[in-house]
Design an enzyme around this catalytic site. Structure first.
Site, PDB file in Angstrom:
ATOM      1  CG  HIS A  33       6.618  -4.016 -17.563  1.00 51.66           C
ATOM      2  ND1 HIS A  33       7.651  -4.661 -16.927  1.00 51.66           N
ATOM      3  CD2 HIS A  33       6.355  -2.912 -16.818  1.00 51.66           C
ATOM      4  CE1 HIS A  33       8.015  -3.967 -15.854  1.00 51.66           C
ATOM      5  NE2 HIS A  33       7.239  -2.898 -15.775  1.00 51.66           N
ATOM      6  CG  LEU A  67      -2.206   0.838   1.034  1.00 51.36           C
ATOM      7  CD1 LEU A  67      -3.187   0.211   0.052  1.00 51.36           C
ATOM      8  CD2 LEU A  67      -2.901   1.053   2.383  1.00 51.36           C
ATOM      9  N   GLY A  68       1.712   1.384  -1.045  1.00 49.02           N
ATOM     10  CA  GLY A  68       2.515   2.603  -1.222  1.00 49.02           C
ATOM     11  C   GLY A  68       1.725   3.589  -2.048  1.00 49.02           C
ATOM     12  NE  ARG A 116      10.066  -3.949 -11.614  1.00 54.70           N
ATOM     13  CZ  ARG A 116       9.504  -2.822 -12.028  1.00 54.70           C
ATOM     14  NH1 ARG A 116       8.257  -2.814 -12.460  1.00 54.70           N
ATOM     15  NH2 ARG A 116      10.183  -1.696 -12.011  1.00 54.70           N
ATOM     16  CB  SER A 161       2.368  -2.812   3.384  1.00 55.37           C
ATOM     17  OG  SER A 161       1.921  -2.258   4.576  1.00 55.37           O
ATOM     18  NE  ARG A 162       8.632  -2.341   3.257  1.00 51.31           N
ATOM     19  CZ  ARG A 162       9.351  -1.425   2.637  1.00 51.31           C
ATOM     20  NH1 ARG A 162      10.651  -1.502   2.641  1.00 51.31           N
ATOM     21  NH2 ARG A 162       8.774  -0.422   2.000  1.00 51.31           N
ATOM     22  CB  ALA A 164       0.741  -0.690 -15.386  1.00 55.67           C
ATOM     23  CD  GLU A 197       8.159  -7.920 -17.672  1.00 56.96           C
ATOM     24  OE1 GLU A 197       8.819  -6.923 -17.997  1.00 56.96           O
ATOM     25  OE2 GLU A 197       7.313  -7.905 -16.778  1.00 56.96           O
TER      26      GLU A 197
HETATM   27  O1  GLV Z   1       7.372  -0.812 -14.246  1.00 61.10           O
HETATM   28  C1  GLV Z   1       7.529   0.352 -14.310  1.00 61.10           C
HETATM   29  C2  GLV Z   1       8.178   1.115 -13.294  1.00 61.10           C
HETATM   30  O2  GLV Z   1       8.667   0.547 -12.306  1.00 61.10           O
HETATM   31  O3  GLV Z   1       8.228   2.351 -13.439  1.00 61.10           O
END
Ligand code: GLV
Length: 340
Positions: free
Chosen positions: A304, A177-178, A257, A199-200, A306, A286
């Protein structure tokens, strides 16, 4: 993904371009054939040292001969920045990353050397969050699948398109949750989903239920959205046990990732129908995508991308400039990932 909470406060560009001789040195590490969209802007404020400009010299030789006194480095995309490369830069104090995830940068070595690192998640978080939600809606409502149905001339004669599932009311577990995870939560609350997270650490100001253990989060969720940083601790954080806990109807969205998810297991779970679907923007190797996934209509595949929008790339350029200018004028950095 990087966990910087603040949005960037981009400094205003009030400086006049200076003569090249006076400009601060900035090393640029970028993949070959990858042109920097902000090169002109950078060049009017900094003297760029780019090994790609000396194709007859190795990167190592270039850095040892020309970059001894450079205090800042711009690391473009996911170019690996190893301890060996850092060792060639004895005066380095700042690494400006241009990606949200910074696992390609040796953060331990940077910390040991007192080198500060900035990331780009503040520039990318809204677009990444939109994309995670888009993948989720696509998986649940089968948008890509029915698009193929129409293009295949299967409408209306040759049968029904597959039945989808409603987004509202789903219990969504966010892993990480960053900046990005928080933006995803904000959007999904508006769609009527309930949110929980792992999260951590538990975040005191966050109203959503916290699960210290991803297995518990999965057992209490219909959907897992994976958007945490890739570290030794989070490698394969979504493993066989977590998928089992998520269950037959469960959906996994990964915009973080590839190696956050045990991909071999995920493929098996999907092929055997032991999980409800997946939306994947990232993969373990990838650009290789497991071929078993191509025939599954409950899986949405994406290359990849987004964070890739015109606007996010403009925001990235502002952020890179702002961090470099702040550094060279001894002001606070704008999107610090790790301080010394
Ligand atoms: O995958 C994309 C990024 O980490 O900016």
């Amino acid at each position: 993904m990087a966990t910087k909470e603040e949005q960037p406060q981009v400094l205003e560009n009030k400086e006049e371009p200076k003569e090249d001789g006076e400009l601060p040195l900035v090393v640029v590490l970028r993949p070959k054939n990858f042109n920097l969209p902000l090169e002109d802007r950078l060049q009017s404020h900094f003297h760029l040292l780019d090994p790609n400009d000396s194709p007859d010299e190795s990167t190592e030789s270039f850095l040892s001969h020309h970059a001894h006194s450079a205090r800042a480095l711009l690391c473009v995309g996911l170019t690996p920045l190893t301890a060996d490369t850092l060792g060639l830069l004895p005066s380095l104090e700042l690494v400006v990353g241009s990606s949200a995830g910074v696992e390609h940068i040796d953060l331990h070595e940077c910390r040991r050397r007192g080198i500060r690192v900035t990331g780009a998640s503040a520039a990318f978080s809204e677009d990444a969050a939109d994309y995670a939600v888009a993948l989720l809606i696509d998986v649940l409502r089968r948008i890509s699948a029915v698009d193929r149905f129409v293009r295949g001339r299967l409408w209306p004669v040759k049968g029904e398109h597959p039945l989808g599932f409603k987004l509202g009311g789903k219990r969504v577990g966010i892993v990480g949750l960053g900046n990005i995870g928080s933006q995803i939560a904000k959007r999904l609350v508006a769609f009527g989903c309930s949110i929980a997270y792992n999260s951590r650490k538990k975040k005191p100001s966050v109203p959503f239920p916290y699960y210290a253990n991803v297995w518990d989060l999965a057992a209490n969720s219909d959907v897992l959205i994976v958007c945490c940083a890739l570290t030794e601790d989070t490698h394969h954080i979504i493993n066989r046990d977590v998928m089992t806990a998520l269950g037959k109807e469960g959906v996994i969205i990964n915009i973080g990732r590839g190696p956050l998810v045990d991909e071999k297991e995920l493929v098996q779970f999907l092929v055997r129908g032991e999980i409800g679907g997946a939306g994947l923007d990232v993969f373990e190797n990838e650009p290789d995508v497991p071929k078993e996934l191509f025939k599954l209509d409950n899986v949405v595949l994406s290359p990849h991308c987004a964070v890739v929008t015109l606007e996010s790339f403009e925001a990235l350029q502002d952020l890179v400039m702002a961090n470099l200018k702040a550094f060279f004028s001894n002001k606070p950095l704008v999107s610090l990932v790790q301080s010394e």
